[in-house]
Every structure is written in structure tokens, then in C-alpha cells.
Design an enzyme around this catalytic site. Structure first.
Site, PDB file in Angstrom:
ATOM      1  N   ASP A  55       0.814  -1.215   0.000  1.00 57.19           N
ATOM      2  CA  ASP A  55       0.000   0.000   0.000  1.00 57.19           C
ATOM      3  C   ASP A  55       0.850   1.268   0.000  1.00 57.19           C
ATOM      4  O   ASP A  55       0.518   2.243  -0.668  1.00 57.19           O
ATOM      5  CB  ASP A  55      -0.912   0.032   1.242  1.00 57.19           C
ATOM      6  N   TYR A  58       1.930   2.164  -3.409  1.00 58.50           N
ATOM      7  CA  TYR A  58       0.831   2.726  -4.191  1.00 58.50           C
ATOM      8  C   TYR A  58       0.625   4.190  -3.786  1.00 58.50           C
ATOM      9  O   TYR A  58       0.504   5.075  -4.634  1.00 58.50           O
ATOM     10  CB  TYR A  58      -0.453   1.913  -3.958  1.00 58.50           C
ATOM     11  N   LYS A 143     -28.315 -12.296  -7.893  1.00 60.12           N
ATOM     12  CA  LYS A 143     -29.109 -11.068  -7.885  1.00 60.12           C
ATOM     13  C   LYS A 143     -28.604 -10.225  -6.726  1.00 60.12           C
ATOM     14  O   LYS A 143     -28.917 -10.470  -5.560  1.00 60.12           O
ATOM     15  CB  LYS A 143     -30.600 -11.345  -7.745  1.00 60.12           C
TER      16      LYS A 143
HETATM   17  S1  IVH Z   1     -30.236  -7.591 -15.358  1.00 65.27           S
HETATM   18  C1  IVH Z   1     -32.422  -6.415 -18.755  1.00 65.27           C
HETATM   19  N1  IVH Z   1     -28.801  -8.902 -13.599  1.00 65.27           N
HETATM   20  O1  IVH Z   1     -32.253  -6.162 -10.241  1.00 65.27           O
HETATM   21  C2  IVH Z   1     -32.283  -6.823 -17.385  1.00 65.27           C
HETATM   22  N2  IVH Z   1     -30.191  -7.150 -12.794  1.00 65.27           N
HETATM   23  O2  IVH Z   1     -35.170  -5.525 -11.782  1.00 65.27           O
HETATM   24  C3  IVH Z   1     -31.692  -5.761 -16.561  1.00 65.27           C
HETATM   25  N3  IVH Z   1     -30.014  -6.778 -10.374  1.00 65.27           N
HETATM   26  O3  IVH Z   1     -32.519  -2.922 -10.583  1.00 65.27           O
HETATM   27  C4  IVH Z   1     -31.228  -6.175 -15.232  1.00 65.27           C
HETATM   28  N4  IVH Z   1     -28.540  -8.345  -9.983  1.00 65.27           N
HETATM   29  O4  IVH Z   1     -30.117  -3.549 -10.427  1.00 65.27           O
HETATM   30  C5  IVH Z   1     -29.700  -7.921 -13.783  1.00 65.27           C
HETATM   31  N5  IVH Z   1     -27.428 -10.150 -12.184  1.00 65.27           N
HETATM   32  C6  IVH Z   1     -28.327  -9.156 -12.371  1.00 65.27           C
HETATM   33  C7  IVH Z   1     -28.804  -8.370 -11.299  1.00 65.27           C
HETATM   34  C8  IVH Z   1     -29.749  -7.375 -11.561  1.00 65.27           C
HETATM   35  C9  IVH Z   1     -29.262  -7.379  -9.442  1.00 65.27           C
HETATM   36  C10 IVH Z   1     -30.965  -5.683 -10.094  1.00 65.27           C
HETATM   37  C11 IVH Z   1     -30.849  -4.547 -11.056  1.00 65.27           C
HETATM   38  C12 IVH Z   1     -32.253  -4.069 -11.300  1.00 65.27           C
HETATM   39  C13 IVH Z   1     -33.087  -5.158 -10.768  1.00 65.27           C
HETATM   40  C14 IVH Z   1     -33.860  -5.765 -11.905  1.00 65.27           C
END
Ligand code: IVH
Length: 709
Positions: A55, A58, A143
């Protein structure tokens, strides 16, 4: 650390002081070299988690660039790593119209495997695929529980970061997003001329907890306008929407990429991917964090397996997820499937049951443990979280209760992850009722009324009533009867409660004077169980000195220490008569333990209990004090881990101990051997890291024959 290829002409330490004759051109060149070097190391540190330089090094490079830029402000570029620290203060965020709208995804609320199967069935139907068609290829993603972000790069430089807003128009938060170390400020030269990367800004749990701790200290110090955050998502959203980017920079955020928005191919050709997963791998190659769990899976069975695998991994992730996302991998199929309103047909979010929920604190009780420890417990309005209904959350001790400042009447967020006991994550301060008093520990035991004391340097309050306190007595009896102590089968919690409450058992020895009639009269006690219990009590009388010492429940004397005492002294009278100095001679006994043992036997009522137990007929083979060195495995410390083929771990432990070895629970420099069976985990890793000898079943057999392999 030297990088002669990049800037061999810079002095190795200290700040750059350009000779007066230096031209702006050479300063510009140096600044560019420093920027490239710092980008490289920031990526290694923040995204790959594999720093190549310390660190301080850096920091030194960073200060060199800062110094150059401040003496030549015209050299400052928007993608300079020095622009990550924040500083700009805005009145309001500018509005940004997304060139490609930011969509949302349909959520599958059926948290079972059937949720995944239903999605696959729908996709196949939409595509008109029949049974004989192959399984659909999907990408399984996490997700993330944060907020969506669009990052726009023009000619490889981050020029704009925008929130999702309503999907059409968001807010420009570039200054704040630049403070996120994981987000590249510039891309390699093969990146498209325009590239919008979509992903999630989130906060890790450890960063969240550290942030809340800092916030609590600020509140305690009387700083106005400070608050704690209810969860990492809320903290991340607060940081992203900070008008003062200096404050945003103090709130550690992270990022994962999961998709694309606007893209204009580089002059020399279009993007080289035909599938979603390939695109993600390209983003990764360009320096964006992509979750390592991201996987290509086939058909419904693949989706179900992915859902289950991530569910098992969920609690060990350093950040929150609220489900997984499935996306059709083939971009041509995605295009065929298209969109309904604002949601793609080719993606779905498959949720997990929530691990956090909001509820209120009805009261804060204080419970008394076996050793007299007083534990404040928040009694909650029942709330369904992590798959069960939760009504209690431990607050551990007064310090912890005060640190989180949980008060009666508060609205709190409770978390139950995996099998971990539920805990209060945070208090929703906005909802605190007026005049809710701060929690203070009781001055007296709520069960027996004895004084409650907290020893210097300890966090816990304790009831000083000892076995006079019925709460401690009940738990002392449970402990006494435990399988690894006196092993009295059939003496359950409810029965002990009744026996103590009715005054039939005042001391441990009273157990051995219980009459069949008394027992049969207890609630839910069949005659047969009463007879069995009396038999179990009778059988327990023949024991070992080690078990007997353990069963007394002396503070700090666990099973291993009790065995060690028995082995060292051979006879109970010798243990009872031992001075603290004599006790210190026992392997593993330090001053705290020696003091505790000595104090225990110095108390007349404890000596009386011991005598009464012996009078009731408890016996063990008394031996001579064994000089530890006479035993074949004396002085050897062994750790057992994993599943052994030849015998259970308990048996292995007992046999090793009988030969004088000490069996420890954790691996350290002091461990002599680690015996590893099938599926050994972190203990084996540690043993290998420390270079300790690792034995299998055959090696264990050698040890048990009294030899040292
Ligand atoms: S794809 C076209 N992938 O979930 C599809 N969304 O309603 C666009 N989110 O607010 C989203 N993980 O921020 C996608 N692996 C993931 C995700 C993701 C979290 C959130 C995203 C959005 C909501 C979708």
C-alpha cells in the site's frame, strides 16, 4: 518495487521535483506513465484482490501524480486515479436520459425449484421448442442487493455514471462513482468507442458494519445529522446519492457488472460475442468485476442446481443477494424473445426467502446462564425471517446492547442467516418513540436477587448468587447430567425446572436421593421413565475423576482441562488441596483457570456438595498422580479433523488422551500432528500452510500404538 519499463527515469522515492528546464511535454509523459501504473495496481488491488505492490508504494506513486497535477493543472484528466478521492460538492444531480433504457426483470416469487422450472417451460413455449429440441442454454447470475448503475465509456474513458431512475432518465453521479476502486476509469485500447456497462453498486457486509460503527461513534460524539443505516443496500444508495463526493468517498462501495447498454463498436470491427456469457467474460477482461459464481447452465435441471448451489453458498458470501437471475445465453434467442413492457422475456429473477425483517422490541429481558452470566435478550413482536418465526434476539451484554443502542419500543432490523442465532442488525432511529430510555443492566439478578457484578476488563455482568441462584442451579444440573459429564440419561430441561421449582433438588447431591414417588408425580413423567431415570442415576455413580471434575461446572474448566487435572493429580483430594501455583503446573492451565479452580474449592458450600456427592456413592478409580512424561504420547498435541474411517472422532480423542496426548480443537504452531479424515476443511488447510505433519487413518493407528510417526 521497480517498473523500469514504465518509468525508469523517476526517482525511486520521494516526490517528483522536476528540473526547472523540464518541458511540459516530459511532465505530461510522466503523468501518463503514472496514471497507467496506478490503473494497473488499482485493478490488481480492488478487482482481482491480488495486490502486486504494498500500500505504501501505491500511496507514493499516487502522491507523485498528485504533485505533478497540482504543479501542472493542465495535465489533470478526468480519468486520473487522483479523481477517485472525491471533493466536488453539488447542489443537485443533473438528469441523464439513458440512450438505451435501463430495464427491470420479472421476479419469480415461488422460491422453490418449481420457480426455475416454470421459467424454462415459458421460454421453450415462447420459442416454440418441443421436447425433442435441446435444453436451452442459460447464464445463472447472482441477484445483487444494491442499486443499478450505468457506466458510460467514450474512447475508453469513464465519462458518465448514472442511476437507473425511472429507467428512461436517471441522475448523474459520476463524481461519486469514481470513488469506487473496482470501477475502471479507463479501458484497454481494444474497448469499443462507446461502451455502456450496466451493473450493481453494492456495499459488502463488513464495510457496512464498519460504516455503521463509525456512524454510531459520530452520533455518540454528538455530531448532528448523522444516522446509522438499516442495511447495506440502504447505505450504498445513500452513498451514491451524496451531493458531497468527499463523503461518498468515505463510504466503501463495490461493483459487479451484469450487462450492457449503448455500444458503438471500435472502428476496426464489432463486438466479438454472440452469447451473454462471452460478453461478461469480455467485460471481465476489460477490468470489470464479474461475480465468479456466474455460470453457464443447461435447461431446467441446470437452473435448479444453480439455485440450490447458490442457496447453500449464500451465507458465506461477503455481500447480500436476494436471489439469482437466469438469462438466456444466446443473444439471437434473446432478440427473438424480446420484451414485454419494461421487462425482457429472456430473463427472470428467482428469489430466496428474506434473511432480514423489520419488527419492534417489546421488552428487553435479562436471562441468567449456568455460570451466572446475565444476557440481555430483545423480545420481539413475532416476525418471519430466514424461514422461521423469530421472537428473541440476543443482545449479548450491556456494552453490545448500548453499542447498538437498542431500546424498548424501537423498530429494529433483525437478521437470521443460515442457522446462526438471530441478531439485531440496526435500529430504525426515525421510528424511535419519544423518551425511549437507554438500556441499562440490572444491578441485581432477576432470578435470585443477588448482586450483579461486572469484573474489571470483562464485558459480562454476572449474578454473584452461585448455586443459591435457582437459574444457575438448574443449568448446573443440566450440565452435571450431560452426556460428557455424569451422563444421566432422561434428566431433561423441563423435569429439572420442575424439580428445582418444587424444591426437591437444592444441590447436585439431592439428585441421588430422589424417590420414585416424587419423580412419578412430576408432570409428563410416566412410571417407566421415572424408573429409567433412577437407573440412569445409579449407573452414573461409577464414573471417572475427569468426568466428575467436569460435571461440577467450575468456571473455565472444560472437558479437556478436567481430564488434564485428573491425569495430573490422580486423586480428587489432591486437586482440592492444590495451591494456585500447583495448579499452574498442569498442562494448559493458566492463571485465570488456576484462580477459578482454587476459588471454587475454597468455598465451603462447594466442598460440602462434593462431599455429599461422594457420600451418595459416586466413585471413580483413583490413581497415582502420573508424571506426564511416563505416558507414551505425553507432551504431544493432536488435532482431529474430517471423517475418519477407522473410528469416530470421540473414540480417537479418548484413546489418544489415554496415552497422554492432548487433543486440541484448533491448529496452531504448537500442534504436533493433524489427523485428517474425509472432507477435512480449514483445519487441514491451516496445517498444510504451517507445514505440520498430516496423518491419515494409518498414521493415527501408529500414534495409537504409542509410537510417534
Ligand atoms: S439484469 C435487462 N442482472 O435487479 C435486465 N439485474 O429488476 C436488466 N439486479 O434494478 C437487469 N442483480 O439492479 C440484472 N445479475 C443481475 C442483477 C440485476 C441485481 C438488479 C438490477 C435491477 C433489478 C432488476
Amino acid at each position: 518495487m521497480s517498473h523500469p519499463d514504465l518509468f525508469g527515469d523517476l526517482p525511486p522515492t520521494g516526490l517528483v521535483s522536476l528540473p526547472s528546464s523540464a518541458t511540459l511535454a516530459s511532465a505530461a509523459e510522466k503523468a501518463e506513465k503514472l496514471r497507467t501504473l496506478l490503473h494497473h495496481h488499482a485493478h490488481a488491488y480492488y478487482t482481482l484482490d491480488a495486490p502486486e505492490i504494498p500500500d505504501v508504494e501505491y500511496d507514493r506513486l499516487f502522491r507523485e501524480l498528485q504533485a505533478l497535477e497540482s504543479s501542472h493543472p493542465q495535465l489533470l484528466t478526468s480519468d486520473s486515479p487522483t479523481q477517485r478521492v472525491g471533493g466536488a460538492v453539488l447542489d443537485a444531480f443533473a438528469q441523464v436520459t439513458h440512450r438505451v433504457p435501463m430495464l427491470s426483470i420479472r421476479t419469480e416469487t415461488d422460491t422453490e425449484a418449481s420457480g426455475a422450472e416454470a421459467f424454462d417451460a415459458r421460454i421453450r413455449k415462447e420459442l416454440g421448442w418441443v421436447e425433442t429440441d435441446p435444453p436451452v442454454s442459460y447464464v445463472g447470475e447472482l441477484k445483487f442487493d444494491g442499486l443499478a448503475m450505468s457506466l458510460r465509456y467514450e474512447n475508453g474513458v469513464l465519462v458518465l455514471a448514472a442511476t437507473r431512475g425511472d429507467g428512461e432518465t436517471g441522475e448523474e453521479v459520476t463524481a461519486n462513482i469514481r470513488t469506487i476502486g473496482q470501477i475502471p476509469l479507463r479501458l484497454p485500447s481494444d474497448a469499443p468507442a462507446v461502451l455502456e456497462v450496466r451493473g450493481e453498486v453494492y456495499m459488502r457486509r463488513d464495510d457496512f458494519e464498519a460504516l455503521n460503527e463509525r456512524q454510531r461513534q459520530r452520533i455518540a460524539a454528538g455530531q448532528k445529522g448523522e444516522k446509522t443505516f438499516v442495511n447495506p443496500r440502504n447505505a450504498a444508495a445513500g452513498a451514491v446519492r451524496q451531493l458531497d463526493s468527499g463523503i461518498a468517498a468515505e463510504r466503501p462501495l463495490s461493483f459487479f457488472a451484469y450487462g450492457l447498454g449503448d455500444i458503438t463498436p471500435a472502428a476496426d470491427g464489432g463486438p466479438a460475442w454472440l452469447a451473454h456469457h462471452d460478453m461478461l467474460m469480455q467485460l471481465k477482461a476489460w477490468g470489470f468485476p464479474v461475480a465468479e459464481q456466474t455460470a453457464c447452465v443447461q435447461g431446467a435441471a441446470g437452473l435448479v442446481a444453480f439455485h440450490q448451489r447458490i442457496a447453500a453458498e449464500r451465507d458465506t458470501l461477503p455481500y447480500d443477494i436476494d436471489g439469482v437471475v437466469y438469462k438466456v445465453n444466446d443473444l439471437a434467442l434473446q432478440a427473438r424473445l424480446g420484451y414485454v413492457t419494461r421487462e425482457p422475456r429472456w430473463a427472470v429473477a428467482h428469489k430466496y426467502p428474506a434473511q432480514e425483517a423489520m419488527t419492534t422490541v417489546q421488552t428487553i429481558d435479562v436471562q441468567v446462564g449456568r455460570t451466572g452470566k446475565l444476557t440481555p435478550v430483545a423480545k420481539l413482536s413475532p416476525v418471519f425471517v430466514g424461514g422461521v418465526t423469530v421472537t428473541n434476539a440476543t443482545l449479548h451484554n450491556e456494552l453490545e446492547a448500548r453499542r447498538k443502542d437498542v431500546r424498548v419500543g424501537d423498530t429494529v432490523i433483525v437478521r437470521r442467516a443460515g442457522d446462526v442465532i438471530p441478531e439485531v442488525v440496526s435500529v430504525v432511529l426515525d421510528r424511535r418513540p419519544a423518551e425511549a430510555p437507554q438500556f441499562t443492566m440490572l444491578s441485581h439478578c432477576p432470578v435470585c436477587g443477588s448482586l450483579a457484578e461486572r469484573e474489571e476488563g470483562e464485558a459480562d455482568h454476572r449474578c454473584t448468587g452461585g448455586l443459591f441462584c435457582s437459574a444457575q442451579r438448574k443449568q448446573a444440573i443440566w450440565h452435571f447430567a450431560h452426556r460428557r459429564a455424569m451422563d444421566v440419561d432422561g434428566l431433561g430441561d423441563k423435569l429439572v425446572d420442575q424439580l428445582v421449582d418444587a424444591g426437591h433438588v437444592k444441590t447436585l447431591a439431592d439428585l441421588y436421593h430422589l424417590k420414585l414417588e416424587t419423580l412419578s408425580n412430576m408432570d409428563r413423567m410416566a412410571d417407566k421413565s421415572a424408573v429409567n431415570l433412577l437407573q440412569a442415576l445409579e449407573q452414573s455413580k461409577k464414573t471417572t475423576l475427569g468426568r466428575f471434575l467436569f460435571s461440577l461446572g467450575i468456571r473455565h474448566v472444560g472437558e479437556a482441562t478436567a481430564k488434564e487435572l485428573a491425569r495430573h493429580f490422580g486423586q480428587l483430594d489432591a486437586v482440592m488441596a492444590a495451591s494456585e501455583d500447583a495448579l499452574l503446573q498442569v498442562a494448559d492451565v493458566g492463571p485465570v483457570v488456576a484462580h477459578s479452580i482454587h476459588t471454587f474449592f475454597a468455598q465451603p458450600h462447594n466442598r460440602e456438595v462434593v462431599q455429599a456427592l461422594r457420600d451418595a456413592g459416586i466413585t471413580w478409580p483413583e490413581g497415582e498422580a502420573l508424571a506426564p512424561t511416563e505416558m507414551p504420547l505425553a507432551g504431544i498435541t493432536v488435532v482431529l479433523t474430517g471423517t475418519l474411517q477407522s473410528m469416530g472422532r470421540d473414540e480417537a480423542k479418548e484413546r489418544l488422551e489415554a496415552l497422554g496426548a492432548k487433543v486440541a480443537g484448533s491448529v496452531s504452531q504448537k500442534t504436533h500432528y493433524v489427523v485428517a479424515g474425509a472432507e477435512a476443511g480449514s483445519k487441514l488447510d491451516k496445517a498444510l500452510a504451517l507445514g505440520l505433519p498430516v496423518l491419515d487413518d494409518a498414521g493415527l493407528a501408529v500414534l495409537l500404538s504409542g509410537d510417534r510417526p
